[in-house]
Design an enzyme around this catalytic site. Structure first.
Site, PDB file in Angstrom:
ATOM      1  N   GLN A  69      25.876  92.866  35.005  1.00 30.76           N
ATOM      2  CA  GLN A  69      27.310  92.643  34.838  1.00 30.76           C
ATOM      3  C   GLN A  69      27.543  91.215  34.323  1.00 30.76           C
ATOM      4  O   GLN A  69      26.615  90.425  34.227  1.00 30.76           O
ATOM      5  CB  GLN A  69      28.017  92.824  36.169  1.00 30.76           C
ATOM      6  N   GLN A  71      28.648  88.522  35.588  1.00 33.14           N
ATOM      7  CA  GLN A  71      28.207  87.394  36.426  1.00 33.14           C
ATOM      8  C   GLN A  71      26.760  87.550  36.901  1.00 33.14           C
ATOM      9  O   GLN A  71      26.361  86.923  37.889  1.00 33.14           O
ATOM     10  CB  GLN A  71      29.144  87.223  37.621  1.00 33.14           C
ATOM     11  N   SER A  72      25.987  88.358  36.223  1.00 31.11           N
ATOM     12  CA  SER A  72      24.619  88.627  36.660  1.00 31.11           C
ATOM     13  C   SER A  72      23.785  87.344  36.828  1.00 31.11           C
ATOM     14  O   SER A  72      23.599  86.583  35.881  1.00 31.11           O
ATOM     15  CB  SER A  72      23.943  89.544  35.632  1.00 31.11           C
ATOM     16  N   ASN A  73      23.279  87.147  38.048  1.00 26.09           N
ATOM     17  CA  ASN A  73      22.353  86.033  38.299  1.00 26.09           C
ATOM     18  C   ASN A  73      21.054  86.284  37.548  1.00 26.09           C
ATOM     19  O   ASN A  73      20.425  85.366  37.030  1.00 26.09           O
ATOM     20  CB  ASN A  73      22.023  85.921  39.789  1.00 26.09           C
ATOM     21  N   ALA A  75      20.587  87.918  34.726  1.00 22.50           N
ATOM     22  CA  ALA A  75      20.696  87.660  33.282  1.00 22.50           C
ATOM     23  C   ALA A  75      20.624  86.155  33.018  1.00 22.50           C
ATOM     24  O   ALA A  75      19.872  85.694  32.146  1.00 22.50           O
ATOM     25  CB  ALA A  75      21.991  88.258  32.741  1.00 22.50           C
TER      26      ALA A  75
END
Ligand SMILES: *Cc1c(COP(=O)(O)O)cnc(C)c1O
Length: 312
Positions: A69, A71-73, A75
């Site tokens: 998503q 806010q993916s940590n 990514a």
């Protein structure tokens, strides 16, 4: 284990006792600080990326893509780690969650990571989009699945359990978070190998069918370690609350309590909810006063600072 990894984090991460929280909960509470692993704001994805990016390099890829998503940590950490290794990285993210330049999107922006949003709920569509982007560039792409959760990525948490066992401290219980399943799979396998007396509880913060996903990941990951290994049945508890990445009341209370008592930052998407599960079990008397209970802090601070706390 004969799989290679590249060094990206500062391991072993610290592990320590939480005196105030222990007093509050009536049992011995410890924390494994994978939030302090040395890349960006830290987090569990770094252990997985040590295997995944080594594999990408070994196979001769110079372009990686991953998803999650907004806010993916995972990514954000993939981009940070890939760039450190001189690999190109494109983040093909679901246009879901907080897409504005907040939280992890600030870090993506600062490092100049290329971010493309796709308006879909389907990861299959996202993986197709990755192939399309790579084809347009005339390059081949190493696709890292959402959360880095495949067999290879899961090995990162088998290593974490080895690290904990090597500390010599014994634990009756370990509590970890389950968002895409790789951490849970690796933690359970690693505990079975290195701390067979320890019970692992996984707090689900997503409503995916983890009773199927986690055993499948364990099967595939164990094949890389010992094909004859017996696969334990995971102990999964539902701490999803109002939905994946949506803050919950008890999760926010857990975040506030940890900050107040120990000065440690948890996050709204994963660790706050998982720690709320630990609190609930402690208050229900499921841990004995002499038990040692270890919480795996998997990171996530970036997402915390994307939230509008005036509204929470
Ligand atoms: C991804 C993530 C998790 C969940 O780990 P999975 O291996 O995806 O289940 C937990 N905490 C944080 C902070 C994360 O970013």
């Amino acid at each position: 284990m004969d799989k290679n990894k590249v060094q990206l984090g500062l391991f072993p991460t610290p592990m320590h006792y939480l005196p105030n929280m222990s007093k509050e909960l009536g049992t011995n509470v410890w924390i494994k600080r994978d939030d302090l692993c040395g890349v960006a704001l830290g987090g569990n994805k770094v252990r997985k990326l040590e295997y995944l990016l080594a594999d990408a390099k070994e196979q001769g890829y110079d372009l990686v893509m991953t998803t999650g998503q907004a806010q993916s940590n995972h990514a954000m950490l993939t981009a940070a780690c890939a760039q450190r290794l001189g690999l190109d990285c494109i983040l093909v993210l679901k246009e879901r969650g907080i897409t504005a330049r907040k939280g992890n999107q600030i870090l993506n922006y600062l490092m100049g990571a290329e971010v493309r949003f796709v308006d879909t709920d389907s990861y299959d569509e996202i993986y197709d989009e990755m192939d399309k982007i790579a084809a347009e560039m005339g390059r081949k792409v190493y696709k890292i699945p959402c959360g880095g959760s495949n067999a290879l990525g899961s090995l990162g948490y088998v290593d974490c359990m080895k690290e904990i066992a090597e500390s010599g401290q014994k634990f009756e219980h370990i509590v970890c978070t389950c968002g895409s399943g790789g951490t849970a799979a690796g933690t359970i396998l690693g505990a079975k190998l290195y701390m067979p007396e320890t019970h692992v509880m996984c707090s689900m913060v997503d409503s995916d069918p983890f009773d199927v996903i986690v055993p499948k990941l364990m099967q595939e990951a164990s094949a890389l370690i010992d094909p004859d290994m017996e696969i334990p049945v995971p102990d999964l508890v539902d701490m999803c609350g109002p939905g994946y990445s949506i803050p919950s009341e008890d999760g926010n209370e857990a975040i506030a309590l940890m900050m107040k008592l120990e000065g440690i930052v948890l996050d709204t998407c994963y660790t706050g909810k998982a720690f709320a599960g630990l609190i609930k079990r402690a208050r229900a008397g499921e841990y004995k006063p002499d038990d040692n209970v270890l919480f795996i802090h998997s990171g996530g601070a970036g997402g915390l600072f994307a939230q509008d706390w005036e509204k929470l």
